[in-house]
Design a protein around this motif. Sequence first.
Motif, PDB file in Angstrom:
ATOM      1  N   PRO A   1       6.082  -2.549  -4.031  1.00  0.00           N
ATOM      2  CA  PRO A   1       5.464  -1.267  -3.714  1.00  0.00           C
ATOM      3  C   PRO A   1       5.544  -0.997  -2.206  1.00  0.00           C
ATOM      4  CG  PRO A   1       3.763  -2.921  -3.954  1.00  0.00           C
ATOM      5  CD  PRO A   1       5.072  -3.590  -4.294  1.00  0.00           C
ATOM      6  N   PRO A   2       5.493   0.277  -1.799  1.00  0.00           N
ATOM      7  CA  PRO A   2       5.556   0.582  -0.370  1.00  0.00           C
ATOM      8  C   PRO A   2       4.287   0.126   0.355  1.00  0.00           C
ATOM      9  CG  PRO A   2       5.314   2.588  -1.672  1.00  0.00           C
ATOM     10  CD  PRO A   2       5.459   1.470  -2.629  1.00  0.00           C
ATOM     11  N   VAL A   3       4.468  -0.707   1.379  1.00  0.00           N
ATOM     12  CA  VAL A   3       3.353  -1.192   2.198  1.00  0.00           C
ATOM     13  C   VAL A   3       3.757  -1.056   3.659  1.00  0.00           C
ATOM     14  CG1 VAL A   3       1.870  -3.161   2.780  1.00  0.00           C
ATOM     15  CG2 VAL A   3       2.666  -2.854   0.428  1.00  0.00           C
ATOM     16  N   SER A   4       2.858  -0.479   4.450  1.00  0.00           N
ATOM     17  CA  SER A   4       3.083  -0.321   5.891  1.00  0.00           C
ATOM     18  C   SER A   4       2.031  -1.113   6.646  1.00  0.00           C
ATOM     19  CB  SER A   4       2.987   1.151   6.290  1.00  0.00           C
ATOM     20  OG  SER A   4       3.922   1.919   5.593  1.00  0.00           O
ATOM     21  N   ALA A   5       2.384  -1.537   7.854  1.00  0.00           N
ATOM     22  CA  ALA A   5       1.452  -2.258   8.711  1.00  0.00           C
ATOM     23  C   ALA A   5       1.441  -1.582  10.078  1.00  0.00           C
ATOM     24  CB  ALA A   5       1.868  -3.717   8.850  1.00  0.00           C
ATOM     25  N   LEU A   6       0.258  -1.524  10.676  1.00  0.00           N
ATOM     26  CA  LEU A   6       0.088  -0.926  12.009  1.00  0.00           C
ATOM     27  C   LEU A   6      -0.684  -1.906  12.875  1.00  0.00           C
ATOM     28  CD1 LEU A   6       0.195   1.588  13.945  1.00  0.00           C
ATOM     29  CD2 LEU A   6      -2.024   2.222  12.984  1.00  0.00           C
TER      30      LEU A   6
END
Length: 151
Positions: free
Chosen positions: A95-100
């Motif tokens: 699944p699409p996962v982003s980190a900041l």
Amino acid sequence: ELSKIQMQVNLNEPISFLQRLTEDMEYGELLTRASECATVEETLTYLSAVAVSSYATTSCRTSKPFNPLLGETFEYDRTSDFGWRSFAEQVSHHPPVSALHVEHNNWTYYQDFSMTSKFRGKYLQVFPIGTTHFVVKSTGHHYTWNKVSTF
């Protein structure tokens, strides 16, 4: 699952999701104020404002940002005017996962973000998944919160 449906490109915002995620820092000066507070209660007041402020532009946005590619990054340097620098990366595609990750001299802010969505006939329901962290460097206090579901 709406994330698997192909959409016309003109339905997208002209930014990537990593840029949209970085927009959470629009009121980043509140994090600096939170890091300078004398009491935990005062810090929580500023952090509550930061948590709510990430929804400031959602009511007028009807298009979605472009999905970033796996490994795609977005760096935003505001050290000269606000004292922070951010780095966002797409860490999973399915699944699409982003980190900041955002660094300031007084604090560190980081989050991982994914979401699921359901179309309910007349409205779209979004369920954010992930945790936001805020660490005050001088005290070591570590605060966390989760984003709320929206309609």
